[in-house]
Write a protein that holds these residues in place. Structure first.
Motif, PDB file in Angstrom:
ATOM      1  N   MET A 181       8.911  -3.305  -5.113  1.00 45.27           N
ATOM      2  CA  MET A 181       7.777  -5.165  -5.539  1.00 45.27           C
ATOM      3  C   MET A 181       9.275  -6.160  -5.186  1.00 45.27           C
ATOM      4  SD  MET A 181       5.065  -3.778  -8.635  1.00 45.27           S
ATOM      5  CE  MET A 181       5.262  -5.831  -9.047  1.00 45.27           C
ATOM      6  N   LYS A 182      10.229  -5.150  -5.576  1.00 43.32           N
ATOM      7  CA  LYS A 182      11.439  -6.144  -6.032  1.00 43.32           C
ATOM      8  C   LYS A 182      12.240  -6.781  -4.622  1.00 43.32           C
ATOM      9  CE  LYS A 182      13.342  -5.448 -10.653  1.00 43.32           C
ATOM     10  NZ  LYS A 182      14.006  -5.321 -11.957  1.00 43.32           N
ATOM     11  N   LYS A 202       9.697  -8.374  -2.457  1.00 42.77           N
ATOM     12  CA  LYS A 202       9.903 -10.196  -2.819  1.00 42.77           C
ATOM     13  C   LYS A 202      10.932 -10.961  -2.329  1.00 42.77           C
ATOM     14  CE  LYS A 202       8.320  -8.778  -7.083  1.00 42.77           C
ATOM     15  NZ  LYS A 202       7.960  -9.243  -8.652  1.00 42.77           N
ATOM     16  N   LYS A 203      11.907  -9.980  -2.584  1.00 37.99           N
ATOM     17  CA  LYS A 203      13.217  -9.737  -1.973  1.00 37.99           C
ATOM     18  C   LYS A 203      13.519 -10.288  -0.462  1.00 37.99           C
ATOM     19  CE  LYS A 203      19.072  -9.273  -1.863  1.00 37.99           C
ATOM     20  NZ  LYS A 203      19.524  -8.174  -2.616  1.00 37.99           N
ATOM     21  N   ARG A 217      11.024 -11.515   1.743  1.00 38.18           N
ATOM     22  CA  ARG A 217      10.342 -12.900   2.005  1.00 38.18           C
ATOM     23  C   ARG A 217      10.635 -13.932   2.609  1.00 38.18           C
ATOM     24  NH1 ARG A 217       8.270 -17.717  -0.302  1.00 38.18           N
ATOM     25  NH2 ARG A 217       5.483 -17.752   0.270  1.00 38.18           N
ATOM     26  N   SER A 240       2.282  -7.216  -4.431  1.00 37.54           N
ATOM     27  CA  SER A 240       3.613  -8.293  -3.411  1.00 37.54           C
ATOM     28  C   SER A 240       3.556  -8.091  -2.361  1.00 37.54           C
ATOM     29  CB  SER A 240       4.883  -6.972  -4.363  1.00 37.54           C
ATOM     30  OG  SER A 240       4.963  -7.098  -5.765  1.00 37.54           O
ATOM     31  N   ILE A 297       1.917 -11.496  -1.422  1.00 36.31           N
ATOM     32  CA  ILE A 297       3.094 -12.467  -1.377  1.00 36.31           C
ATOM     33  C   ILE A 297       4.075 -13.000   0.065  1.00 36.31           C
ATOM     34  CG2 ILE A 297       5.324 -13.537  -2.455  1.00 36.31           C
ATOM     35  CD1 ILE A 297       4.024 -12.488  -5.013  1.00 36.31           C
ATOM     36  N   TYR A 298       4.455 -11.342   0.551  1.00 34.19           N
ATOM     37  CA  TYR A 298       5.287 -11.608   1.901  1.00 34.19           C
ATOM     38  C   TYR A 298       4.701 -12.573   3.077  1.00 34.19           C
ATOM     39  CZ  TYR A 298       8.145  -9.252   4.966  1.00 34.19           C
ATOM     40  OH  TYR A 298       9.410  -8.995   6.064  1.00 34.19           O
TER      41      TYR A 298
END
Length: 150
Positions: free
Chosen positions: A59-60, A63-64, A66, A89, A92-93
């Motif tokens: 997940m990190k 998000k990173k 993105r 997640s 959000i990408y």
């Protein structure tokens, strides 16, 4: 944004080549990375290749990525049919996502047929062995070029 394709491999994919070779084949995760590296060079993109058994770590990474990567190739493995958190997640990408599976999910156990990841994916490739990574890489590179106007 760079012309980097983020490649995320989920749980147990570090065991490719030894884990159920009758289902997943004899190629290793190192073979997958070598294939992706070769295709990236041919397509003029970079890769950021990762593997984790940790849902939180995956997940990190999503998000990173993105806003800083051109696209995402994800083989969520065991999280495919279980992780709403990874789905959230991925939602959000902000770039294309291609879901890849080495084996055909529709030929596997019924509980594996559901993919939460597919709900956020631009495309899904399954059942072509590690060649599915190549197909996904080429399409993500094409989309990155189109986005850049080239």
């Amino acid at each position: 944004m760079t012309d980097t394709i983020l490649i995320i491999n989920g749980p147990n994919l570090d065991m490719l080549g030894t884990r159920q070779p009758e289902v997943y084949g004899h190629e290793t995760l190192n073979d997958v990375e070598a294939l992706c590296t070769r295709v990236a060079a041919e397509e003029g993109v970079e890769i950021d290749f990762r593997q984790s058994d940790s849902e939180a770590e995956i997940m990190k990474w999503i998000k990173k990525g993105r806003g800083s990567t051109a696209g995402l190739l994800i083989n969520p493995a065991g999280f495919t049919s279980t992780s709403i958190a990874i789905l959230d997640s991925l939602l959000i990408y902000d770039r294309p996502v291609i879901e890849v599976h080495i084996s055909p999910l529709f030929r596997r156990d019924e509980f594996r047929h559901l993919s939460y990841v597919s709900k956020a994916a631009s495309a899904k490739i399954e059942g072509f062995g590690i060649r599915g990574y190549e197909f996904a890489m080429r399409k993500l590179a094409e989309w990155a070029r189109a986005r850049a106007g080239g």
